[in-house]
Design a protein around this motif. Structure first.
Motif, mmCIF file in Angstrom:
data_model
loop_
_atom_site.group_PDB
_atom_site.id
_atom_site.type_symbol
_atom_site.label_atom_id
_atom_site.label_comp_id
_atom_site.label_asym_id
_atom_site.label_seq_id
_atom_site.Cartn_x
_atom_site.Cartn_y
_atom_site.Cartn_z
ATOM 1 N N PHE A 74 29.092 -54.268 75.444
ATOM 2 C CA PHE A 74 30.247 -54.422 76.330
ATOM 3 C C PHE A 74 29.970 -55.445 77.433
ATOM 4 O O PHE A 74 30.823 -56.261 77.774
ATOM 5 N N TYR A 75 28.770 -55.405 77.996
ATOM 6 C CA TYR A 75 28.430 -56.288 79.118
ATOM 7 C C TYR A 75 28.001 -57.680 78.656
ATOM 8 O O TYR A 75 28.444 -58.687 79.200
ATOM 9 N N TRP A 76 27.097 -57.733 77.662
ATOM 10 C CA TRP A 76 26.622 -59.067 77.297
ATOM 11 C C TRP A 76 27.686 -59.886 76.586
ATOM 12 O O TRP A 76 27.705 -61.113 76.690
ATOM 13 N N TYR A 77 28.629 -59.253 75.912
ATOM 14 C CA TYR A 77 29.734 -59.962 75.275
ATOM 15 C C TYR A 77 30.592 -60.654 76.335
ATOM 16 O O TYR A 77 30.961 -61.818 76.198
ATOM 17 N N GLN A 78 30.887 -59.934 77.411
ATOM 18 C CA GLN A 78 31.690 -60.528 78.480
ATOM 19 C C GLN A 78 30.935 -61.644 79.196
ATOM 20 O O GLN A 78 31.532 -62.667 79.561
ATOM 21 N N MET A 79 29.650 -61.478 79.388
ATOM 22 C CA MET A 79 28.853 -62.538 80.020
ATOM 23 C C MET A 79 28.760 -63.768 79.119
ATOM 24 O O MET A 79 28.768 -64.899 79.591
ATOM 25 N N LEU A 80 28.710 -63.548 77.815
ATOM 26 C CA LEU A 80 28.720 -64.663 76.871
ATOM 27 C C LEU A 80 30.022 -65.454 77.007
ATOM 28 O O LEU A 80 30.017 -66.683 76.968
ATOM 29 N N SER B 177 37.770 -55.328 70.431
ATOM 30 C CA SER B 177 36.700 -56.114 69.812
ATOM 31 C C SER B 177 35.361 -55.937 70.531
ATOM 32 O O SER B 177 34.315 -56.162 69.951
ATOM 33 N N TYR B 178 35.381 -55.537 71.800
ATOM 34 C CA TYR B 178 34.118 -55.410 72.539
ATOM 35 C C TYR B 178 33.968 -54.075 73.271
ATOM 36 O O TYR B 178 33.019 -53.896 74.033
ATOM 37 N N SER B 179 34.820 -53.130 73.020
ATOM 38 C CA SER B 179 34.761 -51.838 73.700
ATOM 39 C C SER B 179 33.800 -50.903 72.977
ATOM 40 O O SER B 179 34.196 -49.903 72.376
ATOM 41 N N ARG B 180 32.525 -51.262 73.019
ATOM 42 C CA ARG B 180 31.480 -50.426 72.399
ATOM 43 C C ARG B 180 30.140 -50.726 73.060
ATOM 44 O O ARG B 180 30.002 -51.695 73.796
ATOM 45 N N LEU B 181 29.162 -49.921 72.772
ATOM 46 C CA LEU B 181 27.843 -50.081 73.394
ATOM 47 C C LEU B 181 26.856 -50.838 72.516
ATOM 48 O O LEU B 181 25.895 -51.416 73.023
ATOM 49 N N THR B 182 27.072 -50.809 71.209
ATOM 50 C CA THR B 182 26.113 -51.454 70.306
ATOM 51 C C THR B 182 26.753 -52.676 69.672
ATOM 52 O O THR B 182 27.983 -52.728 69.516
ATOM 53 N N PRO B 183 26.021 -53.680 69.303
ATOM 54 C CA PRO B 183 24.571 -53.815 69.392
ATOM 55 C C PRO B 183 24.130 -54.224 70.801
ATOM 56 O O PRO B 183 24.774 -55.052 71.435
ATOM 57 N N ALA B 184 23.064 -53.619 71.252
ATOM 58 C CA ALA B 184 22.506 -53.960 72.556
ATOM 59 C C ALA B 184 21.635 -55.207 72.428
ATOM 60 O O ALA B 184 21.053 -55.478 71.379
ATOM 61 N N LEU B 185 21.587 -55.985 73.474
ATOM 62 C CA LEU B 185 20.765 -57.197 73.518
ATOM 63 C C LEU B 185 19.793 -57.039 74.676
ATOM 64 O O LEU B 185 20.228 -56.962 75.835
ATOM 65 N N ILE B 186 18.526 -56.976 74.372
ATOM 66 C CA ILE B 186 17.446 -56.715 75.333
ATOM 67 C C ILE B 186 17.805 -55.569 76.295
ATOM 68 O O ILE B 186 17.605 -55.637 77.491
ATOM 69 N N GLY B 187 18.354 -54.514 75.730
ATOM 70 C CA GLY B 187 18.680 -53.318 76.485
ATOM 71 C C GLY B 187 20.034 -53.349 77.190
ATOM 72 O O GLY B 187 20.414 -52.381 77.828
ATOM 73 N N ILE B 188 20.761 -54.451 77.069
ATOM 74 C CA ILE B 188 22.073 -54.569 77.709
ATOM 75 C C ILE B 188 23.148 -54.191 76.689
ATOM 76 O O ILE B 188 23.194 -54.781 75.602
ATOM 77 N N PRO B 189 23.996 -53.229 77.005
ATOM 78 C CA PRO B 189 25.040 -52.820 76.057
ATOM 79 C C PRO B 189 25.964 -53.991 75.700
ATOM 80 O O PRO B 189 26.211 -54.893 76.500
#
Length: 80
Positions: A45-51, A31-43
């Motif tokens: 994959f990363y911002w989903y986990q931080m959320l 469900s989150y193993s991808r780079l898009t959509p980016a949020l303010i330049g953050i892929p």
């Protein structure tokens, strides 16, 4: 004689679900193993986990409050 069966209380079930949701979300890697959509330049994959760090905190607080309220109500009912 008076064997009391354990009763599954709805607030405890809801609290358990609140605690299980983040595990399910993080274990479902597709469900989150991808780079898009980016949020303010953050892929993604990363911002989903931080959320989920924030969402997990909120869900843990909800579970805690449900259990505390249930325990307080149970103790109040025993005193009567």
């Amino acid at each position: 004689m008076g064997h009391s069966r354990p009763v599954v209380a709805v607030p405890l079930v809801v609290a358990g679900i609140c605690l299980a949701i983040p595990f399910g979300a993080m274990l479902w890697v597709d469900s989150y193993s991808r780079l898009t959509p980016a949020l303010i330049g953050i892929p993604f994959f990363y911002w989903y986990q931080m959320l989920w760090v924030v969402l997990s905190t909120v869900l843990t607080v909800v579970a805690y409050l449900l259990v505390r309220r249930h325990e307080a109500a149970r103790r109040g009912g025993e005193r009567k």
